[in-house]
Enzyme design. Structure first.
Site, PDB file in Angstrom:
ATOM      1  CE1 TYR A   1      -3.951   2.342   0.833  1.00  0.00           C
ATOM      2  CE2 TYR A   1      -2.350   3.630   2.168  1.00  0.00           C
ATOM      3  CZ  TYR A   1      -3.576   3.247   1.414  1.00  0.00           C
ATOM      4  OH  TYR A   1      -4.247   4.477   1.320  1.00  0.00           O
TER       5      TYR A   1
ATOM      6  CE  LYS B   1      -3.325   5.758  -1.285  1.00  0.00           C
ATOM      7  NZ  LYS B   1      -4.423   6.504  -1.906  1.00  0.00           N
TER       8      LYS B   1
END
Length: 234
Positions: free
Chosen positions: A142, A146
């Site tokens: 994740y 990002k």
């Protein structure tokens, strides 16, 4: 700076959580129309007649193309849609990691590519990208997705400035939505995140750093990497 009164906006992932909060706040700030984009547009709240449900899957280029054809009057784009699979890069499920990257990185990139020419043609405006404090603090796939989006926003900001398009990146820790329902740490209310993001748009800023977690992480980015990862010193 980008004044929001009278603007036509599009918010991805707009049917719940942070996306729904963006829709509400844009309306409160005087947007004339908000395309509320979601994979299932029938789940969008249409109690305000200025809200236009729009089918959009940010991982599907044909879906993005159709959305751009329909919402050709957009001048403010909010790339909010995202997922969290958070796989280990060493031993995790690569299919899940790729799905996460397709949504969190390629999704905003492809949507921006489709809508930036329209925003320029319509006289300029703004693109808002939801990053995360985890774009600066790596904990798995994740964070990687990002961090890539953060870099893409920086590149797009430079490239789109001559077209009169402002790019705002939003960094925040956990937000009090379904995605963070399992978390006991500090969680920022969606309305606070959205307010600071849109204040940054209207002030002509480049980044909104929201909440203590994001501010703390940013404050040590200039230090030795072990300031962020104290486990490396053990």
């Amino acid at each position: 700076m980008t004044e929001l009164t009278g603007r036509v906006a599009l918010v991805t992932g707009a049917n719940r959580g942070l996306g729904a909060a963006f829709v509400s706040a844009l309306l409160e700030r005087g947007a004339s129309k908000v395309y509320a984009a979601a994979r299932r547009p029938e789940t969008v709240d249409t109690s305000d007649p200025r809200v236009v449900p729009l089918a959009l899957d940010v991982t599907d280029q044909a879906s993005i193309r159709r959305a751009a054809e329909t919402a050709s009057d957009v001048t403010v784009l909010v790339n909010n849609a995202g997922i969290s699979a958070n796989q280990s890069l060493v031993s995790g499920d690569l299919d899940e990691a790729r799905r996460e990257f397709d949504t969190n990185f390629w999704g905003p990139v492809l949507v921006t590519r489709a809508f930036a020419p329209l925003i320029e043609r319509n006289g300029g405006g703004a693109v808002v990208n939801m990053h995360s404090a985890l774009s600066w603090l790596a904990v798995g796939s994740y964070s990687v997705s990002k961090a890539a989006l953060w870099s893409a926003s920086n590149s797009a900001r430079v490239e789109l400035a001559p077209a009169g398009i402002q790019v705002v990146g939003v960094h925040v820790g956990y937000v009090d939505t379904d995605m963070a329902a399992h978390v006991d740490d500090e969680k920022v209310p969606p309305a606070v995140v959205v307010a600071e993001a849109l204040n940054t748009v209207e002030a002509g800023g480049a980044e909104a750093v929201v909440g203590e977690t994001a501010r703390r992480v940013k404050s040590v980015l200039h230090e030795d990497v072990r300031a962020l990862y104290p486990q490396l010193a053990r």
